[in-house]
Write a protein that holds these residues in place. Structure first.
Motif, mmCIF file in Angstrom:
data_model
loop_
_atom_site.group_PDB
_atom_site.id
_atom_site.type_symbol
_atom_site.label_atom_id
_atom_site.label_comp_id
_atom_site.label_asym_id
_atom_site.label_seq_id
_atom_site.Cartn_x
_atom_site.Cartn_y
_atom_site.Cartn_z
ATOM 1 N N VAL A 176 25.884 35.060 -8.911
ATOM 2 C CA VAL A 176 25.753 36.524 -8.863
ATOM 3 C C VAL A 176 24.902 37.006 -10.046
ATOM 4 O O VAL A 176 23.947 37.757 -9.872
ATOM 5 C CB VAL A 176 27.157 37.185 -8.880
ATOM 6 N N LEU A 177 25.246 36.483 -11.238
ATOM 7 C CA LEU A 177 24.521 36.931 -12.434
ATOM 8 C C LEU A 177 23.039 36.549 -12.359
ATOM 9 O O LEU A 177 22.179 37.313 -12.798
ATOM 10 C CB LEU A 177 25.143 36.316 -13.684
ATOM 11 N N SER A 178 22.752 35.355 -11.798
ATOM 12 C CA SER A 178 21.362 34.896 -11.799
ATOM 13 C C SER A 178 20.480 35.813 -10.971
ATOM 14 O O SER A 178 19.269 35.873 -11.189
ATOM 15 C CB SER A 178 21.278 33.466 -11.281
ATOM 16 N N GLY B 133 11.729 24.124 -31.682
ATOM 17 C CA GLY B 133 13.038 23.465 -31.623
ATOM 18 C C GLY B 133 14.206 24.385 -31.332
ATOM 19 O O GLY B 133 15.294 23.940 -31.042
ATOM 20 N N LYS B 134 14.001 25.684 -31.410
ATOM 21 C CA LYS B 134 15.110 26.590 -31.114
ATOM 22 C C LYS B 134 14.944 27.169 -29.730
ATOM 23 O O LYS B 134 13.830 27.405 -29.272
ATOM 24 C CB LYS B 134 15.130 27.742 -32.129
ATOM 25 N N ILE B 135 16.036 27.391 -29.081
ATOM 26 C CA ILE B 135 15.958 27.983 -27.754
ATOM 27 C C ILE B 135 15.799 29.492 -27.923
ATOM 28 O O ILE B 135 16.666 30.163 -28.464
ATOM 29 C CB ILE B 135 17.210 27.671 -26.926
ATOM 30 N N ALA B 136 14.639 29.950 -27.506
ATOM 31 C CA ALA B 136 14.328 31.362 -27.696
ATOM 32 C C ALA B 136 14.488 32.111 -26.385
ATOM 33 O O ALA B 136 13.528 32.432 -25.710
ATOM 34 C CB ALA B 136 12.902 31.513 -28.222
ATOM 35 N N LEU B 137 15.726 32.297 -26.010
ATOM 36 C CA LEU B 137 15.978 33.028 -24.778
ATOM 37 C C LEU B 137 16.640 34.349 -25.133
ATOM 38 O O LEU B 137 17.358 34.444 -26.134
ATOM 39 C CB LEU B 137 16.917 32.240 -23.873
ATOM 40 N N GLY B 138 16.425 35.305 -24.296
ATOM 41 C CA GLY B 138 17.072 36.591 -24.524
ATOM 42 C C GLY B 138 18.576 36.489 -24.327
ATOM 43 O O GLY B 138 19.075 35.483 -23.799
ATOM 44 N N GLY B 139 19.320 37.496 -24.742
ATOM 45 C CA GLY B 139 20.778 37.446 -24.718
ATOM 46 C C GLY B 139 21.373 37.111 -23.362
ATOM 47 O O GLY B 139 22.009 36.064 -23.204
ATOM 48 N N THR B 140 21.111 37.941 -22.351
ATOM 49 C CA THR B 140 21.745 37.720 -21.052
ATOM 50 C C THR B 140 21.224 36.434 -20.403
ATOM 51 O O THR B 140 21.980 35.706 -19.763
ATOM 52 C CB THR B 140 21.473 38.898 -20.107
ATOM 53 N N VAL B 141 19.932 36.168 -20.605
ATOM 54 C CA VAL B 141 19.350 34.966 -20.001
ATOM 55 C C VAL B 141 20.052 33.733 -20.537
ATOM 56 O O VAL B 141 20.427 32.830 -19.785
ATOM 57 C CB VAL B 141 17.837 34.895 -20.289
ATOM 58 N N VAL C 59 23.055 33.552 -21.766
ATOM 59 C CA VAL C 59 24.430 33.501 -21.253
ATOM 60 C C VAL C 59 24.453 32.904 -19.853
ATOM 61 O O VAL C 59 25.232 31.991 -19.556
ATOM 62 C CB VAL C 59 25.064 34.915 -21.269
ATOM 63 N N VAL C 60 23.568 33.407 -18.979
ATOM 64 C CA VAL C 60 23.544 32.909 -17.599
ATOM 65 C C VAL C 60 23.170 31.422 -17.578
ATOM 66 O O VAL C 60 23.764 30.630 -16.843
ATOM 67 C CB VAL C 60 22.561 33.724 -16.737
ATOM 68 N N PHE C 61 22.193 31.063 -18.447
ATOM 69 C CA PHE C 61 21.746 29.670 -18.474
ATOM 70 C C PHE C 61 22.888 28.746 -18.902
ATOM 71 O O PHE C 61 23.125 27.705 -18.285
ATOM 72 C CB PHE C 61 20.552 29.524 -19.422
ATOM 73 N N VAL C 62 23.610 29.130 -19.963
ATOM 74 C CA VAL C 62 24.711 28.297 -20.447
ATOM 75 C C VAL C 62 25.806 28.210 -19.391
ATOM 76 O O VAL C 62 26.359 27.131 -19.135
ATOM 77 C CB VAL C 62 25.258 28.852 -21.781
ATOM 78 N N LEU C 63 26.095 29.358 -18.726
ATOM 79 C CA LEU C 63 27.092 29.357 -17.644
ATOM 80 C C LEU C 63 26.688 28.365 -16.558
ATOM 81 O O LEU C 63 27.508 27.569 -16.076
ATOM 82 C CB LEU C 63 27.198 30.754 -17.030
ATOM 83 N N SER C 64 25.406 28.410 -16.186
ATOM 84 C CA SER C 64 24.929 27.557 -15.093
ATOM 85 C C SER C 64 24.977 26.086 -15.511
ATOM 86 O O SER C 64 25.382 25.221 -14.728
ATOM 87 C CB SER C 64 23.522 28.001 -14.724
ATOM 88 N N LEU C 65 24.610 25.824 -16.775
ATOM 89 C CA LEU C 65 24.661 24.448 -17.275
ATOM 90 C C LEU C 65 26.093 23.930 -17.229
ATOM 91 O O LEU C 65 26.364 22.809 -16.770
ATOM 92 C CB LEU C 65 24.114 24.402 -18.705
ATOM 93 N N MET C 66 27.029 24.784 -17.677
ATOM 94 C CA MET C 66 28.442 24.400 -17.660
ATOM 95 C C MET C 66 28.893 24.128 -16.228
ATOM 96 O O MET C 66 29.595 23.141 -15.960
ATOM 97 C CB MET C 66 29.309 25.539 -18.234
ATOM 98 N N ALA C 67 28.487 25.017 -15.313
ATOM 99 C CA ALA C 67 28.916 24.872 -13.921
ATOM 100 C C ALA C 67 28.428 23.553 -13.349
ATOM 101 O O ALA C 67 29.190 22.801 -12.733
ATOM 102 C CB ALA C 67 28.378 26.037 -13.103
ATOM 103 N N PHE C 68 27.140 23.229 -13.595
ATOM 104 C CA PHE C 68 26.605 21.992 -13.021
ATOM 105 C C PHE C 68 27.204 20.765 -13.701
ATOM 106 O O PHE C 68 27.435 19.749 -13.045
ATOM 107 C CB PHE C 68 25.075 21.976 -13.107
#
Lengths: 230, 266
Positions: A28-30, A184-192, A194-203
Protein backbone atom coordinates in the motif's frame (compact mmCIF):
# COMPACT_ATOMS: atom_id res chain seq x y z
CA UNK A 1 19.64 -39.89 7.63
CA UNK A 2 19.20 -39.88 11.39
CA UNK A 3 16.33 -41.81 12.92
CA UNK A 4 14.46 -39.01 14.67
CA UNK A 5 12.57 -36.39 12.72
CA UNK A 6 14.11 -32.96 13.18
CA UNK A 7 12.09 -29.81 12.83
CA UNK A 8 13.08 -26.25 12.08
CA UNK A 9 10.77 -23.60 13.48
CA UNK A 10 7.65 -25.69 14.06
CA UNK A 11 5.08 -23.09 14.81
CA UNK A 12 5.27 -20.35 12.23
CA UNK A 13 1.82 -18.83 12.65
CA UNK A 14 3.19 -15.60 14.15
CA UNK A 15 5.71 -15.34 11.32
CA UNK A 16 3.00 -15.81 8.68
CA UNK A 17 0.82 -13.12 10.24
CA UNK A 18 3.79 -10.75 10.51
CA UNK A 19 4.78 -11.29 6.86
CA UNK A 20 1.18 -10.78 5.74
CA UNK A 21 0.91 -7.52 7.66
CA UNK A 22 4.29 -6.24 6.51
CA UNK A 23 3.62 -7.09 2.88
CA UNK A 24 0.22 -5.42 2.92
CA UNK A 25 1.54 -2.25 4.55
CA UNK A 26 4.54 -2.21 2.19
CA UNK A 27 2.49 -2.69 -0.98
CA UNK A 28 0.00 0.00 0.00
CA UNK A 29 2.75 2.42 1.01
CA UNK A 30 4.79 1.75 -2.14
CA UNK A 31 1.93 3.08 -4.27
CA UNK A 32 0.62 5.78 -1.94
CA UNK A 33 3.77 7.68 -0.96
CA UNK A 34 5.71 10.14 -3.03
CA UNK A 35 7.89 8.97 -5.93
CA UNK A 36 11.32 7.60 -4.88
CA UNK A 37 13.28 9.79 -7.30
CA UNK A 38 11.81 12.85 -8.90
CA UNK A 39 13.63 12.33 -12.24
CA UNK A 40 11.87 9.07 -12.97
CA UNK A 41 8.20 8.49 -13.42
CA UNK A 42 5.93 6.15 -11.49
CA UNK A 43 7.71 3.13 -12.97
CA UNK A 44 10.49 3.72 -10.46
CA UNK A 45 8.21 2.34 -7.76
CA UNK A 46 9.36 -1.10 -8.95
CA UNK A 47 12.49 -0.25 -6.98
CA UNK A 48 10.63 -1.28 -3.80
CA UNK A 49 10.27 -4.82 -5.17
CA UNK A 50 13.30 -5.20 -7.44
CA UNK A 51 16.11 -4.22 -5.07
CA UNK A 52 14.95 -6.23 -2.01
CA UNK A 53 14.44 -9.29 -4.23
CA UNK A 54 17.98 -8.96 -5.60
CA UNK A 55 19.47 -8.49 -2.13
CA UNK A 56 17.54 -11.42 -0.64
CA UNK A 57 18.46 -13.69 -3.56
CA UNK A 58 22.15 -12.91 -3.04
CA UNK A 59 21.73 -13.63 0.67
CA UNK A 60 20.12 -16.94 -0.26
CA UNK A 61 23.16 -17.84 -2.35
CA UNK A 62 25.35 -16.96 0.62
CA UNK A 63 23.21 -19.26 2.79
CA UNK A 64 23.75 -21.96 0.18
CA UNK A 65 27.53 -21.44 0.40
CA UNK A 66 27.48 -21.62 4.21
CA UNK A 67 25.49 -24.86 4.27
CA UNK A 68 27.66 -26.32 1.51
CA UNK A 69 30.80 -25.69 3.58
CA UNK A 70 29.02 -27.14 6.61
CA UNK A 71 28.09 -30.21 4.58
CA UNK A 72 31.69 -30.77 3.49
CA UNK A 73 32.81 -30.52 7.13
CA UNK A 74 30.07 -32.52 8.87
CA UNK A 75 28.42 -34.66 6.18
CA UNK A 76 25.00 -34.04 7.71
CA UNK A 77 22.36 -34.78 5.02
CA UNK A 78 20.21 -32.00 6.46
CA UNK A 79 22.84 -29.44 5.50
CA UNK A 80 22.69 -30.66 1.93
CA UNK A 81 18.90 -30.32 1.92
CA UNK A 82 19.19 -26.83 3.40
CA UNK A 83 21.84 -25.78 0.86
CA UNK A 84 19.70 -27.01 -2.02
CA UNK A 85 16.56 -25.33 -0.68
CA UNK A 86 18.40 -22.04 -0.19
CA UNK A 87 19.66 -21.99 -3.76
CA UNK A 88 16.22 -22.95 -5.10
CA UNK A 89 14.73 -19.92 -3.35
CA UNK A 90 17.70 -17.78 -4.38
CA UNK A 91 17.20 -18.74 -8.00
CA UNK A 92 13.47 -18.04 -7.80
CA UNK A 93 14.02 -14.61 -6.27
CA UNK A 94 16.92 -13.92 -8.63
CA UNK A 95 14.76 -14.66 -11.66
CA UNK A 96 12.00 -12.45 -10.27
CA UNK A 97 14.53 -9.65 -9.66
CA UNK A 98 15.86 -10.02 -13.21
CA UNK A 99 12.38 -9.91 -14.71
CA UNK A 100 11.32 -6.89 -12.66
CA UNK A 101 14.59 -5.14 -13.53
CA UNK A 102 14.14 -5.98 -17.18
CA UNK A 103 10.65 -4.50 -17.25
CA UNK A 104 11.97 -1.35 -15.61
CA UNK A 105 14.89 -1.22 -18.06
CA UNK A 106 12.52 -1.40 -21.03
CA UNK A 107 10.58 1.60 -19.78
CA UNK A 108 13.41 3.70 -18.39
CA UNK A 109 16.37 2.87 -20.66
CA UNK A 110 14.65 1.64 -23.80
CA UNK A 111 15.53 -2.06 -24.00
CA UNK A 112 15.03 -5.15 -21.90
CA UNK A 113 18.73 -5.93 -21.61
CA UNK A 114 21.52 -3.36 -21.64
CA UNK A 115 24.67 -5.29 -20.60
CA UNK A 116 24.85 -3.17 -17.51
CA UNK A 117 27.33 -4.17 -14.73
CA UNK A 118 24.66 -5.42 -12.40
CA UNK A 119 22.72 -7.16 -15.15
CA UNK A 120 25.83 -8.98 -16.38
CA UNK A 121 27.06 -10.10 -13.00
CA UNK A 122 23.56 -11.15 -11.96
CA UNK A 123 23.17 -13.18 -15.15
CA UNK A 124 26.42 -14.98 -14.36
CA UNK A 125 25.27 -15.60 -10.77
CA UNK A 126 22.03 -17.12 -12.08
CA UNK A 127 24.06 -19.25 -14.53
CA UNK A 128 26.13 -20.60 -11.62
CA UNK A 129 23.07 -21.77 -9.73
CA UNK A 130 21.38 -23.01 -12.89
CA UNK A 131 24.46 -25.17 -13.39
CA UNK A 132 24.21 -26.25 -9.75
CA UNK A 133 20.78 -27.74 -10.42
CA UNK A 134 21.94 -29.26 -13.70
CA UNK A 135 24.68 -31.01 -11.71
CA UNK A 136 22.26 -32.15 -9.03
CA UNK A 137 19.97 -33.73 -11.60
CA UNK A 138 22.87 -35.46 -13.39
CA UNK A 139 24.24 -37.35 -10.39
CA UNK A 140 22.41 -40.28 -8.80
CA UNK A 141 20.87 -39.46 -5.40
CA UNK A 142 23.05 -40.20 -2.42
CA UNK A 143 26.12 -38.93 -0.65
CA UNK A 144 28.02 -38.42 -3.90
CA UNK A 145 25.39 -36.05 -5.26
CA UNK A 146 25.47 -34.06 -2.04
CA UNK A 147 29.25 -33.78 -1.90
CA UNK A 148 29.57 -32.94 -5.61
CA UNK A 149 27.05 -30.14 -5.43
CA UNK A 150 28.59 -28.79 -2.20
CA UNK A 151 32.07 -28.76 -3.76
CA UNK A 152 30.75 -27.12 -6.92
CA UNK A 153 28.97 -24.47 -4.90
CA UNK A 154 32.19 -23.57 -3.06
CA UNK A 155 34.27 -23.62 -6.25
CA UNK A 156 31.86 -21.52 -8.28
CA UNK A 157 31.70 -18.92 -5.54
CA UNK A 158 35.41 -18.07 -6.10
CA UNK A 159 34.59 -16.45 -9.38
CA UNK A 160 31.91 -14.20 -7.87
CA UNK A 161 34.28 -11.61 -6.27
CA UNK A 162 36.42 -11.61 -9.43
CA UNK A 163 33.50 -10.15 -11.34
CA UNK A 164 33.64 -7.22 -8.95
CA UNK A 165 37.04 -6.33 -10.43
CA UNK A 166 36.59 -7.19 -14.07
CA UNK A 167 33.03 -6.48 -15.04
CA UNK A 168 32.86 -2.81 -13.93
CA UNK A 169 35.79 -2.02 -16.22
CA UNK A 170 34.01 -3.28 -19.29
CA UNK A 171 30.35 -2.54 -18.87
CA UNK A 172 28.92 0.84 -17.98
CA UNK A 173 26.39 1.09 -15.22
CA UNK A 174 22.99 2.50 -15.93
CA UNK A 175 21.79 1.78 -12.45
CA UNK A 176 20.95 5.02 -10.70
CA UNK A 177 23.47 4.45 -7.94
CA UNK A 178 24.24 8.07 -7.25
CA UNK A 179 20.64 8.86 -6.48
CA UNK A 180 20.40 6.06 -3.93
CA UNK A 181 23.87 5.58 -2.53
CA UNK A 182 26.30 8.47 -2.42
CA UNK A 183 29.71 8.02 -0.81
CA UNK A 184 28.74 4.82 0.97
CA UNK A 185 25.70 6.27 2.69
CA UNK A 186 22.19 5.54 1.64
CA UNK A 187 20.81 8.86 0.58
CA UNK A 188 17.12 8.23 0.47
CA UNK A 189 14.39 10.54 1.56
CA UNK A 190 12.52 9.85 4.80
CA UNK A 191 9.41 8.04 3.59
CA UNK A 192 11.28 6.30 0.77
CA UNK A 193 13.78 4.87 3.26
CA UNK A 194 10.96 3.69 5.53
CA UNK A 195 9.12 1.92 2.71
CA UNK A 196 12.38 0.42 1.41
CA UNK A 197 13.37 -0.95 4.83
CA UNK A 198 9.82 -2.30 5.33
CA UNK A 199 9.98 -4.05 1.96
CA UNK A 200 13.45 -5.45 2.67
CA UNK A 201 12.22 -6.80 6.00
CA UNK A 202 9.14 -8.29 4.35
CA UNK A 203 11.15 -10.10 1.68
CA UNK A 204 13.77 -11.27 4.20
CA UNK A 205 11.10 -12.77 6.47
CA UNK A 206 9.41 -14.27 3.42
CA UNK A 207 12.70 -15.96 2.59
CA UNK A 208 13.11 -17.25 6.15
CA UNK A 209 9.57 -18.62 6.13
CA UNK A 210 9.81 -20.24 2.69
CA UNK A 211 13.28 -21.61 3.41
CA UNK A 212 12.09 -23.21 6.62
CA UNK A 213 9.05 -24.71 4.89
CA UNK A 214 11.04 -25.91 1.91
CA UNK A 215 13.85 -27.75 3.66
CA UNK A 216 11.46 -29.33 6.14
CA UNK A 217 9.20 -30.62 3.38
CA UNK A 218 12.14 -32.02 1.38
CA UNK A 219 13.50 -33.64 4.53
CA UNK A 220 10.13 -35.19 5.42
CA UNK A 221 9.64 -36.42 1.85
CA UNK A 222 13.00 -38.14 1.97
CA UNK A 223 12.33 -39.47 5.47
CA UNK A 224 8.99 -40.95 4.38
CA UNK A 225 10.52 -42.48 1.26
CA UNK A 226 13.36 -44.08 3.19
CA UNK A 227 11.09 -45.52 5.83
CA UNK A 228 8.66 -46.73 3.18
CA UNK A 229 5.58 -45.05 4.67
CA UNK A 230 3.04 -44.31 2.01
CA UNK B 1 41.66 -58.15 -22.34
CA UNK B 2 41.29 -54.64 -23.57
CA UNK B 3 44.75 -53.02 -23.65
CA UNK B 4 43.32 -49.81 -22.25
CA UNK B 5 42.20 -51.54 -19.10
CA UNK B 6 45.71 -52.45 -18.11
CA UNK B 7 47.08 -49.06 -19.08
CA UNK B 8 47.58 -47.79 -15.57
CA UNK B 9 49.49 -50.81 -14.34
CA UNK B 10 51.78 -51.19 -17.35
CA UNK B 11 52.60 -47.56 -17.81
CA UNK B 12 53.43 -46.70 -14.23
CA UNK B 13 56.01 -49.47 -13.92
CA UNK B 14 58.36 -47.61 -16.25
CA UNK B 15 60.99 -46.38 -13.81
CA UNK B 16 60.99 -42.65 -13.50
CA UNK B 17 63.48 -42.71 -10.68
CA UNK B 18 66.31 -42.05 -13.12
CA UNK B 19 64.88 -38.71 -14.18
CA UNK B 20 64.58 -37.40 -10.64
CA UNK B 21 68.14 -37.56 -9.33
CA UNK B 22 68.80 -37.98 -5.64
CA UNK B 23 70.31 -34.53 -5.26
CA UNK B 24 67.31 -32.95 -6.94
CA UNK B 25 65.11 -34.91 -4.54
CA UNK B 26 67.02 -33.56 -1.58
CA UNK B 27 66.88 -29.90 -2.50
CA UNK B 28 63.56 -29.65 -4.33
CA UNK B 29 61.23 -32.41 -3.26
CA UNK B 30 61.82 -32.58 0.48
CA UNK B 31 60.10 -29.38 1.59
CA UNK B 32 57.22 -30.04 -0.80
CA UNK B 33 56.80 -33.65 0.32
CA UNK B 34 56.07 -32.39 3.79
CA UNK B 35 53.25 -30.23 2.47
CA UNK B 36 51.85 -32.89 0.15
CA UNK B 37 51.97 -35.74 2.72
CA UNK B 38 52.53 -38.54 0.22
CA UNK B 39 51.28 -42.06 0.78
CA UNK B 40 54.28 -44.23 0.05
CA UNK B 41 52.83 -46.59 -2.48
CA UNK B 42 53.84 -49.90 -3.94
CA UNK B 43 56.22 -48.49 -6.54
CA UNK B 44 58.45 -46.75 -4.06
CA UNK B 45 58.39 -43.49 -5.97
CA UNK B 46 57.97 -40.20 -4.19
CA UNK B 47 55.12 -37.91 -5.18
CA UNK B 48 57.13 -36.09 -7.86
CA UNK B 49 58.08 -39.38 -9.48
CA UNK B 50 54.46 -40.50 -9.38
CA UNK B 51 53.36 -37.21 -10.86
CA UNK B 52 55.72 -37.68 -13.83
CA UNK B 53 54.68 -41.33 -14.11
CA UNK B 54 51.00 -40.34 -14.26
CA UNK B 55 51.61 -37.78 -16.98
CA UNK B 56 53.77 -40.21 -18.99
CA UNK B 57 51.05 -42.85 -18.56
CA UNK B 58 48.39 -40.49 -19.88
CA UNK B 59 50.50 -39.72 -22.93
CA UNK B 60 51.18 -43.42 -23.56
CA UNK B 61 47.49 -44.29 -23.33
CA UNK B 62 46.66 -41.39 -25.63
CA UNK B 63 49.29 -42.36 -28.21
CA UNK B 64 48.04 -45.95 -28.30
CA UNK B 65 44.64 -44.95 -29.67
CA UNK B 66 44.99 -41.24 -30.52
CA UNK B 67 41.21 -40.96 -30.75
CA UNK B 68 40.96 -38.08 -28.30
CA UNK B 69 43.65 -35.93 -29.88
CA UNK B 70 42.41 -36.69 -33.40
CA UNK B 71 38.82 -35.83 -32.57
CA UNK B 72 39.94 -32.73 -30.73
CA UNK B 73 42.12 -31.48 -33.58
CA UNK B 74 39.45 -32.17 -36.17
CA UNK B 75 36.83 -30.42 -34.08
CA UNK B 76 39.06 -27.36 -33.78
CA UNK B 77 39.92 -27.40 -37.49
CA UNK B 78 36.31 -27.76 -38.58
CA UNK B 79 35.26 -24.91 -36.32
CA UNK B 80 38.09 -22.76 -37.65
CA UNK B 81 37.12 -23.58 -41.24
CA UNK B 82 33.49 -22.74 -40.51
CA UNK B 83 34.52 -19.35 -39.19
CA UNK B 84 36.89 -18.80 -42.13
CA UNK B 85 34.37 -19.76 -44.80
CA UNK B 86 31.54 -17.71 -43.35
CA UNK B 87 33.73 -14.66 -42.76
CA UNK B 88 35.17 -15.15 -46.28
CA UNK B 89 38.05 -12.71 -46.05
CA UNK B 90 36.05 -9.81 -44.70
CA UNK B 91 38.18 -7.55 -42.51
CA UNK B 92 37.24 -7.97 -38.86
CA UNK B 93 38.23 -5.59 -36.12
CA UNK B 94 40.67 -6.61 -33.38
CA UNK B 95 38.08 -7.31 -30.69
CA UNK B 96 36.08 -9.58 -32.99
CA UNK B 97 39.24 -11.52 -33.89
CA UNK B 98 40.07 -11.92 -30.19
CA UNK B 99 36.54 -13.11 -29.40
CA UNK B 100 36.65 -15.66 -32.24
CA UNK B 101 40.08 -16.97 -31.21
CA UNK B 102 39.08 -17.50 -27.60
CA UNK B 103 35.66 -18.96 -28.30
CA UNK B 104 37.44 -21.36 -30.66
CA UNK B 105 39.99 -22.39 -28.04
CA UNK B 106 37.34 -22.58 -25.32
CA UNK B 107 35.04 -24.89 -27.24
CA UNK B 108 37.89 -27.06 -28.46
CA UNK B 109 39.09 -27.28 -24.86
CA UNK B 110 35.61 -28.24 -23.69
CA UNK B 111 35.71 -31.25 -26.01
CA UNK B 112 39.08 -32.42 -24.82
CA UNK B 113 39.64 -31.42 -21.23
CA UNK B 114 37.14 -33.83 -19.75
CA UNK B 115 39.03 -36.77 -21.25
CA UNK B 116 41.50 -37.04 -18.40
CA UNK B 117 39.14 -38.25 -15.72
CA UNK B 118 36.41 -39.59 -18.01
CA UNK B 119 38.88 -42.01 -19.55
CA UNK B 120 39.81 -43.35 -16.13
CA UNK B 121 36.14 -43.87 -15.29
CA UNK B 122 35.35 -45.55 -18.62
CA UNK B 123 38.38 -47.86 -18.50
CA UNK B 124 37.61 -48.52 -14.82
CA UNK B 125 41.15 -47.59 -13.83
CA UNK B 126 40.15 -44.84 -11.39
CA UNK B 127 40.29 -47.21 -8.42
CA UNK B 128 43.81 -48.19 -9.46
CA UNK B 129 44.84 -44.57 -9.34
CA UNK B 130 43.26 -44.17 -5.90
CA UNK B 131 45.34 -47.02 -4.56
CA UNK B 132 48.50 -45.98 -6.31
CA UNK B 133 48.75 -42.24 -5.72
CA UNK B 134 47.57 -39.60 -3.28
CA UNK B 135 44.70 -37.34 -4.40
CA UNK B 136 47.07 -34.38 -4.71
CA UNK B 137 49.33 -36.26 -7.10
CA UNK B 138 46.41 -37.39 -9.25
CA UNK B 139 44.98 -33.87 -9.32
CA UNK B 140 48.20 -32.19 -10.39
CA UNK B 141 49.01 -35.02 -12.81
CA UNK B 142 45.71 -34.54 -14.59
CA UNK B 143 46.08 -30.77 -14.48
CA UNK B 144 49.52 -30.86 -16.11
CA UNK B 145 48.38 -33.39 -18.72
CA UNK B 146 45.36 -31.32 -19.75
CA UNK B 147 47.57 -28.26 -19.73
CA UNK B 148 50.00 -29.89 -22.18
CA UNK B 149 47.16 -31.07 -24.44
CA UNK B 150 45.61 -27.61 -24.51
CA UNK B 151 48.98 -25.93 -25.16
CA UNK B 152 49.55 -28.34 -28.07
CA UNK B 153 46.10 -27.52 -29.42
CA UNK B 154 46.70 -23.78 -29.09
CA UNK B 155 50.09 -24.13 -30.78
CA UNK B 156 48.38 -25.66 -33.82
CA UNK B 157 45.27 -23.48 -33.85
CA UNK B 158 46.86 -20.06 -33.51
CA UNK B 159 49.25 -20.26 -36.50
CA UNK B 160 46.43 -21.69 -38.64
CA UNK B 161 44.13 -18.87 -37.55
CA UNK B 162 46.94 -16.40 -38.28
CA UNK B 163 47.31 -17.74 -41.82
CA UNK B 164 43.66 -18.33 -42.69
CA UNK B 165 42.21 -15.16 -41.22
CA UNK B 166 45.09 -12.87 -42.23
CA UNK B 167 45.64 -11.73 -38.66
CA UNK B 168 47.75 -8.62 -38.01
CA UNK B 169 49.56 -9.01 -34.72
CA UNK B 170 51.04 -5.79 -33.34
CA UNK B 171 52.66 -7.29 -30.24
CA UNK B 172 53.59 -10.89 -31.09
CA UNK B 173 55.48 -11.61 -27.85
CA UNK B 174 52.60 -10.58 -25.58
CA UNK B 175 50.12 -12.28 -27.90
CA UNK B 176 51.94 -15.61 -27.46
CA UNK B 177 52.30 -15.03 -23.71
CA UNK B 178 48.55 -14.38 -23.40
CA UNK B 179 47.78 -17.52 -25.39
CA UNK B 180 50.03 -19.64 -23.17
CA UNK B 181 48.67 -18.14 -19.94
CA UNK B 182 45.12 -18.54 -21.20
CA UNK B 183 45.62 -22.21 -22.08
CA UNK B 184 47.25 -22.97 -18.73
CA UNK B 185 44.59 -21.00 -16.87
CA UNK B 186 41.74 -22.70 -18.68
CA UNK B 187 42.99 -26.14 -17.78
CA UNK B 188 43.67 -25.04 -14.18
CA UNK B 189 40.13 -23.74 -13.81
CA UNK B 190 38.43 -26.80 -15.32
CA UNK B 191 40.40 -29.68 -13.76
CA UNK B 192 38.12 -30.11 -10.75
CA UNK B 193 35.03 -29.69 -12.91
CA UNK B 194 36.22 -32.49 -15.18
CA UNK B 195 36.68 -34.71 -12.13
CA UNK B 196 33.09 -33.96 -11.06
CA UNK B 197 31.69 -34.45 -14.56
CA UNK B 198 33.45 -37.78 -15.09
CA UNK B 199 31.13 -39.36 -12.55
CA UNK B 200 27.86 -37.80 -13.66
CA UNK B 201 25.48 -38.42 -16.56
CA UNK B 202 25.26 -36.20 -19.68
CA UNK B 203 28.96 -35.43 -19.46
CA UNK B 204 29.55 -33.20 -22.47
CA UNK B 205 26.70 -30.78 -21.91
CA UNK B 206 27.22 -30.74 -18.16
CA UNK B 207 30.91 -29.93 -18.54
CA UNK B 208 30.17 -26.84 -20.61
CA UNK B 209 27.48 -25.68 -18.21
CA UNK B 210 29.53 -26.21 -15.05
CA UNK B 211 32.77 -24.71 -16.31
CA UNK B 212 31.14 -21.59 -17.75
CA UNK B 213 31.05 -19.47 -14.56
CA UNK B 214 34.64 -20.39 -13.72
CA UNK B 215 36.02 -19.81 -17.22
CA UNK B 216 34.19 -16.54 -17.90
CA UNK B 217 36.51 -14.23 -15.87
CA UNK B 218 39.51 -15.76 -17.61
CA UNK B 219 37.90 -15.47 -21.04
CA UNK B 220 36.99 -11.81 -20.51
CA UNK B 221 40.55 -10.79 -19.62
CA UNK B 222 42.11 -13.07 -22.25
CA UNK B 223 39.92 -11.58 -24.97
CA UNK B 224 40.67 -8.07 -23.80
CA UNK B 225 44.44 -8.69 -23.70
CA UNK B 226 44.42 -10.39 -27.10
CA UNK B 227 42.47 -7.56 -28.64
CA UNK B 228 45.03 -5.09 -27.28
CA UNK B 229 47.81 -7.16 -28.91
CA UNK B 230 45.90 -7.00 -32.20
CA UNK B 231 45.63 -3.22 -31.96
CA UNK B 232 42.23 -2.93 -30.36
CA UNK B 233 41.14 -0.42 -27.71
CA UNK B 234 42.43 -1.00 -24.18
CA UNK B 235 39.34 -1.44 -22.04
CA UNK B 236 41.22 -3.32 -19.34
CA UNK B 237 44.87 -2.34 -19.12
CA UNK B 238 47.26 -5.03 -20.33
CA UNK B 239 49.07 -5.22 -16.98
CA UNK B 240 45.78 -5.73 -15.15
CA UNK B 241 44.60 -8.48 -17.45
CA UNK B 242 47.94 -10.30 -17.24
CA UNK B 243 47.76 -10.09 -13.44
CA UNK B 244 44.25 -11.53 -13.42
CA UNK B 245 45.26 -14.23 -15.91
CA UNK B 246 48.02 -15.36 -13.54
CA UNK B 247 46.33 -14.75 -10.20
CA UNK B 248 42.84 -16.10 -10.83
CA UNK B 249 43.86 -19.61 -12.01
CA UNK B 250 46.29 -19.86 -9.08
CA UNK B 251 43.47 -19.14 -6.63
CA UNK B 252 41.11 -21.58 -8.33
CA UNK B 253 43.85 -24.22 -8.47
CA UNK B 254 44.57 -23.82 -4.77
CA UNK B 255 40.92 -24.17 -3.78
CA UNK B 256 40.42 -27.03 -6.25
CA UNK B 257 43.37 -28.99 -4.88
CA UNK B 258 41.87 -28.68 -1.39
CA UNK B 259 38.41 -29.77 -2.57
CA UNK B 260 39.61 -32.52 -4.90
CA UNK B 261 40.04 -35.05 -2.12
CA UNK B 262 36.31 -34.94 -1.33
CA UNK B 263 35.41 -35.53 -4.98
CA UNK B 264 37.99 -38.24 -5.46
CA UNK B 265 36.99 -40.27 -2.42
CA UNK B 266 33.22 -39.80 -2.80
Amino acid sequence: MRTEIRYGIRDMTWLKILIGLLMTVMIVLSFMTEKPVADFGDEFRIFYYHVPLAIVSMLAFLVNLIFSVRYIRNRDPLDDIRACSASELGLLMGVLATISGSIFARIAWGSFWNWDIRETSFAILLAIYGAYFALRSAVEPGQRKAIFSAVYSVLAFISVPVFGFIVPRIYNSLHPEDTLISSGKIALGGTVAVVFVLSLMAFLLLFVWLFNLRWRSVYLERFVKERGYE
Amino acid sequence: MNPRQTSTETAVRSPIRSCVSSSAKACFCLPLTRIMKPRWGMCGLNWAGKLVALIVKDFKVELRTRYAVNALLMFALVTLLTIGITVAGMPLDALLHAVLIWILIYFAALQGLSLGFIREEEAKTAMNLRIYASPGTVFFGKFIFSCLVLLFLTAILLPLYYILMRLVVIEPAIFILVAILGAIGMSAVTTLISAIVSRANMRGALFAVLSFPLVIPLLIVAISATSVCLGGPERISLADSLQIMIGYPVVVLAVSSLLFEYIWSA
